[in-house]
Scaffold this motif. Structure first.
Motif, PDB file in Angstrom:
ATOM      1  N   ASP A  49       5.428  31.378 -15.921  1.00 26.11           N
ATOM      2  CA  ASP A  49       5.722  29.961 -16.397  1.00 26.11           C
ATOM      3  C   ASP A  49       5.729  29.139 -15.164  1.00 26.11           C
ATOM      4  N   LEU A  50       5.536  28.126 -15.417  1.00 20.23           N
ATOM      5  CA  LEU A  50       5.503  26.891 -14.404  1.00 20.23           C
ATOM      6  C   LEU A  50       6.684  26.003 -14.322  1.00 20.23           C
ATOM      7  N   LEU A  51       7.309  25.519 -13.209  1.00 20.15           N
ATOM      8  CA  LEU A  51       8.511  24.613 -12.999  1.00 20.15           C
ATOM      9  C   LEU A  51       7.802  23.433 -12.426  1.00 20.15           C
ATOM     10  N   ILE A  52       8.395  22.262 -12.610  1.00 20.71           N
ATOM     11  CA  ILE A  52       7.802  21.174 -11.840  1.00 20.71           C
ATOM     12  C   ILE A  52       8.800  20.459 -10.967  1.00 20.71           C
ATOM     13  N   LEU A  53       8.769  20.177  -9.777  1.00 20.34           N
ATOM     14  CA  LEU A  53       9.885  19.940  -8.770  1.00 20.34           C
ATOM     15  C   LEU A  53       9.369  18.484  -8.401  1.00 20.34           C
ATOM     16  N   HIS A  54      10.282  17.367  -8.618  1.00 20.76           N
ATOM     17  CA  HIS A  54       9.838  16.273  -7.984  1.00 20.76           C
ATOM     18  C   HIS A  54      10.430  16.050  -6.594  1.00 20.76           C
ATOM     19  N   ASP A  55       9.642  15.493  -5.816  1.00 19.91           N
ATOM     20  CA  ASP A  55      10.092  15.233  -4.378  1.00 19.91           C
ATOM     21  C   ASP A  55       9.958  13.795  -4.086  1.00 19.91           C
ATOM     22  N   ASP A  56      11.254  13.235  -3.748  1.00 19.16           N
ATOM     23  CA  ASP A  56      11.189  11.931  -3.410  1.00 19.16           C
ATOM     24  C   ASP A  56      11.714  11.775  -1.993  1.00 19.16           C
ATOM     25  N   GLY A 106      10.830  17.467 -19.187  1.00 18.19           N
ATOM     26  CA  GLY A 106      10.306  16.466 -18.513  1.00 18.19           C
ATOM     27  C   GLY A 106       8.755  16.764 -18.114  1.00 18.19           C
ATOM     28  N   ALA A 107       8.133  16.685 -17.002  1.00 14.16           N
ATOM     29  CA  ALA A 107       6.936  16.978 -16.667  1.00 14.16           C
ATOM     30  C   ALA A 107       6.384  18.124 -16.794  1.00 14.16           C
ATOM     31  N   GLY A 108       7.302  19.253 -17.077  1.00 13.71           N
ATOM     32  CA  GLY A 108       7.132  20.455 -17.266  1.00 13.71           C
ATOM     33  C   GLY A 108       6.958  20.810 -18.817  1.00 13.71           C
ATOM     34  N   SER A 109       6.973  19.893 -19.460  1.00 13.68           N
ATOM     35  CA  SER A 109       6.988  20.100 -21.132  1.00 13.68           C
ATOM     36  C   SER A 109       5.818  20.682 -21.508  1.00 13.68           C
ATOM     37  N   GLY A 110       5.778  21.779 -22.443  1.00 15.90           N
ATOM     38  CA  GLY A 110       4.759  22.586 -22.742  1.00 15.90           C
ATOM     39  C   GLY A 110       4.199  23.677 -21.634  1.00 15.90           C
ATOM     40  N   LEU A 111       4.782  23.716 -20.435  1.00 14.96           N
ATOM     41  CA  LEU A 111       4.311  24.773 -19.533  1.00 14.96           C
ATOM     42  C   LEU A 111       5.120  25.916 -19.232  1.00 14.96           C
ATOM     43  N   ALA A 112       6.142  26.231 -20.197  1.00 16.19           N
ATOM     44  CA  ALA A 112       6.954  27.468 -20.147  1.00 16.19           C
ATOM     45  C   ALA A 112       6.938  28.031 -21.495  1.00 16.19           C
ATOM     46  N   LYS A 113       6.801  29.457 -21.473  1.00 15.53           N
ATOM     47  CA  LYS A 113       6.904  30.045 -22.852  1.00 15.53           C
ATOM     48  C   LYS A 113       8.348  30.717 -22.913  1.00 15.53           C
ATOM     49  N   SER A 114       9.116  30.474 -21.838  1.00 13.79           N
ATOM     50  CA  SER A 114      10.530  30.897 -21.919  1.00 13.79           C
ATOM     51  C   SER A 114      11.372  29.638 -22.121  1.00 13.79           C
ATOM     52  N   VAL A 205      11.457  22.968 -28.155  1.00 12.02           N
ATOM     53  CA  VAL A 205      10.836  24.094 -28.754  1.00 12.02           C
ATOM     54  C   VAL A 205       9.369  23.825 -29.347  1.00 12.02           C
ATOM     55  N   ARG A 206       9.247  22.722 -30.212  1.00 14.38           N
ATOM     56  CA  ARG A 206       7.885  22.294 -31.064  1.00 14.38           C
ATOM     57  C   ARG A 206       6.991  21.797 -29.983  1.00 14.38           C
ATOM     58  N   ALA A 207       7.422  21.212 -28.725  1.00 12.08           N
ATOM     59  CA  ALA A 207       6.482  20.681 -27.885  1.00 12.08           C
ATOM     60  C   ALA A 207       6.005  21.867 -26.963  1.00 12.08           C
ATOM     61  N   SER A 208       6.139  23.061 -26.975  1.00 13.67           N
ATOM     62  CA  SER A 208       5.672  24.104 -26.123  1.00 13.67           C
ATOM     63  C   SER A 208       4.617  24.957 -27.202  1.00 13.67           C
ATOM     64  N   HIS A 209       3.320  24.956 -26.729  1.00 11.83           N
ATOM     65  CA  HIS A 209       2.211  25.669 -27.631  1.00 11.83           C
ATOM     66  C   HIS A 209       2.573  27.287 -27.587  1.00 11.83           C
ATOM     67  N   HIS A 210       3.344  27.670 -26.150  1.00 10.07           N
ATOM     68  CA  HIS A 210       3.832  28.860 -26.292  1.00 10.07           C
ATOM     69  C   HIS A 210       4.659  29.429 -27.201  1.00 10.07           C
ATOM     70  N   LEU A 211       5.446  28.440 -27.815  1.00 14.51           N
ATOM     71  CA  LEU A 211       6.743  28.962 -28.972  1.00 14.51           C
ATOM     72  C   LEU A 211       6.242  28.345 -30.173  1.00 14.51           C
ATOM     73  N   ASN A 212       5.053  28.301 -30.461  1.00 13.11           N
ATOM     74  CA  ASN A 212       4.646  28.005 -31.900  1.00 13.11           C
ATOM     75  C   ASN A 212       4.546  29.104 -32.823  1.00 13.11           C
ATOM     76  N   ALA A 213       4.819  30.343 -32.423  1.00 11.51           N
ATOM     77  CA  ALA A 213       4.923  31.520 -33.236  1.00 11.51           C
ATOM     78  C   ALA A 213       6.317  31.292 -33.883  1.00 11.51           C
ATOM     79  N   HIS A 214       7.347  30.638 -33.177  1.00  9.04           N
ATOM     80  CA  HIS A 214       8.756  30.496 -33.734  1.00  9.04           C
ATOM     81  C   HIS A 214       9.126  29.376 -34.536  1.00  9.04           C
ATOM     82  N   THR A 215       8.110  28.082 -34.114  1.00 11.78           N
ATOM     83  CA  THR A 215       8.573  26.762 -34.744  1.00 11.78           C
ATOM     84  C   THR A 215       8.524  26.890 -36.337  1.00 11.78           C
ATOM     85  N   HIS A 216       7.931  27.741 -36.947  1.00 11.18           N
ATOM     86  CA  HIS A 216       7.665  27.773 -38.357  1.00 11.18           C
ATOM     87  C   HIS A 216       8.861  28.084 -38.912  1.00 11.18           C
TER      88      HIS A 216
END
Length: 351
Positions: A49-56, A106-114, A205-216
Motif C-alpha cells: 500500500d502507499l501513504l502520502i506524507l505532506h512536507d511543509d 486525502g492525496a492517498g485516495s485510492g492508493l490503499a487496499k487496506s 471505501v468506494r473511492a478505492s478500486h482495491h475495495l471494489n469487491a466489497h462495495t456491492h
C-alpha cells in the motif's frame, strides 16, 4: 489571567459552551486559509500500500531543527482545518511540519487496499523513518488528533519500536476504548455524527478500486446502520480481525499507555460527545504518578473543539497553542507538572 502560566486552563467562548457547538464549529470552520505548498513524499508499505506524507518546510528551517508530524482523525486528511491551522502556526515558529494522510485518505485516495484503523501504528513508524532520512538529527514531535491520537498511543506504547528521535507527543481527544466510543454514536441526539462518519467512510471505501469487491454489499439491508456495523462489515475483515469486537479489543491502547517512555500529554474534554469521559478514569489513575505520561481533562471543549474565551493566546484556538507550547518547550516536564497541579484535586476526589 496569570501571564506566568505556561499552560493556561481552558475557558470556553461564551457562545460555544455547548459541547456539540464546540465540536461542529471547532472542526469545520477555520479562520486560516493558506495556499497548499507542501512537497509530497510517497511511502511504500510492507503490504505494498502507499501513504502520502505532506512536507511543509518554512524558509527559516535549518538542518537538525525541530520537526512535527501530524496525524488526523476519523474521516479527516491533510486538509482538515485543524491540520491546516497547525501547519501555518508551527511554520511561523520555524518548525518543519509533516502531515500524514492515513491509508486511502486525502492525496492517498485510492492508493490503499487496506483501510486505515486504530492499529496502524506501523504506518506511523514508517512515516517517522522517512522523516529521519529527510531530517537527520532533528528531534521529532508527534501530534495526534482523535483516531490519529489512538494510533499515536499504540505506537508509543510499543516503546521498543519508537524512534530515538521522537522526544515528545501531544494527543487530543483520543478514543481509548474503541468499543465505548462506538456505543456513544448510538445514543439519542448523536445520529448526525454517526451519519456523517458512516457516509464519509463509505465514500472512502468506494473511492478505492482495491475495495471494489466489497462495495456491492453497500445497499439495502446491508447498508451499515451504525459504526459497529461498518467496522464489522468492512474494517475488521479487511484488516484481519474476526469481528468488530475483536478489532476494538486488539487496537484499544488502554493497556499500553503506561508503557510509554516519551514525554506525552493527553488532553481531552469531559463533555466530548464522541469519546465518553468514563473511559479515561482508569488511565488517569494509572498515569497519576507516571514520569512520562500526563493526562488533562477540561470541563468543556467538545471533540477537537476547544474554542476559548478571550485570553493571552493570539486567537481562540486554545488546543492549537497548547500543542505549540508543548512542541517548543525546553522543558515539557515543567508543563506536565503544572497540568498535574490542575488535576490533582479531581484525582483526589475520585480516589
Amino acid at each position: 489571567m496569570n501571564s506566568d502560566l505556561v499552560f493556561p486552563p481552558f475557558v470556553p467562548h461564551r457562545f460555544y459552551r455547548n459541547a456539540h457547538l464546540q465540536t461542529i464549529v471547532g472542526q469545520f470552520h477555520s479562520r486560516i486559509k493558506v495556499a497548499y505548498k507542501a512537497e509530497q513524499h510517497s511511502l511504500r508499505l510492507p503490504d505494498n500500500d502507499l501513504l502520502i506524507l505532506h512536507d511543509d518546510c518554512p524558509e527559516n528551517w535549518n538542518p537538525e531543527d525541530r520537526v512535527v508530524i501530524l496525524l488526523h482523525g476519523l474521516s479527516g486528511c491533510h486538509g482538515s482545518s485543524y491540520m491546516i491551522r497547525l501547519v501555518h502556526k508551527l511554520n511561523e515558529k520555524g518548525v518543519r511540519v509533516f502531515r500524514l494522510d492515513l491509508r486511502g485518505c486525502g492525496a492517498g485516495s485510492g492508493l490503499a487496499k487496506s483501510p486505515y484503523h486504530a492499529g496502524n501504528f506501523h504506518d506511523l513508524q514508517i512515516a517517522i523513518e522517512r522523516i529521519e532520512t529527510l531530517c537527520p538529527g532533528s528531534p521529532i514531535g508527534i501530534a495526534g488528533f482523535s483516531l490519529g491520537g489512538t494510533i499515536t498511543l499504540n505506537y508509543l506504547g510499543r516503546k521498543n519500536d519508537v524512534s530515538e528521535m521522537v522526544d515528545r507527543a501531544f494527543v487530543l481527544n483520543p478514543p481509548i476504548r474503541l468499543s465505548e466510543s462506538v456505543k456513544m454514536f448510538g445514543k439519542p441526539l448523536f445520529g448526525h455524527y454517526q451519519r456523517h462518519f458512516i457516509s464519509n467512510l463509505i465514500k472512502h471505501v468506494r473511492a478505492s478500486h482495491h475495495l471494489n469487491a466489497h462495495t456491492h454489499t453497500i445497499s439495502g439491508d446491508n447498508y451499515p446502520k451504525n459504526m459497529h456495523d461498518f467496522d464489522n462489515q468492512f474494517t475488521a475483515p479487511l484488516i484481519g480481525y474476526e469481528s468488530a469486537e475483536d478489532y476494538y479489543s486488539q487496537c484499544s491502547p488502554t493497556e499500553l499507555v503506561t508503557e510509554i517512555d516519551v514525554p506525552t500529554l493527553i488532553v481531552t474534554a469531559k463533555d466530548d460527545p464522541l469519546v465518553p469521559v468514563d473511559t479515561y478514569s482508569e488511565i488517569m489513575e494509572k498515569v497519576a504518578n507516571h514520569n512520562k505520561v500526563t493526562m488533562h481533562l477540561t470541563k468543556h471543549g467538545g471533540h477537537l473543539g476547544f474554542i476559548s474565551a478571550s485570553s493571552t493566546d493570539p486567537d481562540p484556538r486554545w488546543s492549537d497553542w497548547r500543542i505549540i507550547d508543548w512542541m517548543l518547550s525546553e522543558s515539557p516536564q515543567g508543563i506536565a507538572n503544572q497540568v498535574r497541579e490542575y488535576d490533582r484535586p479531581q484525582l483526589a476526589k475520585s480516589a
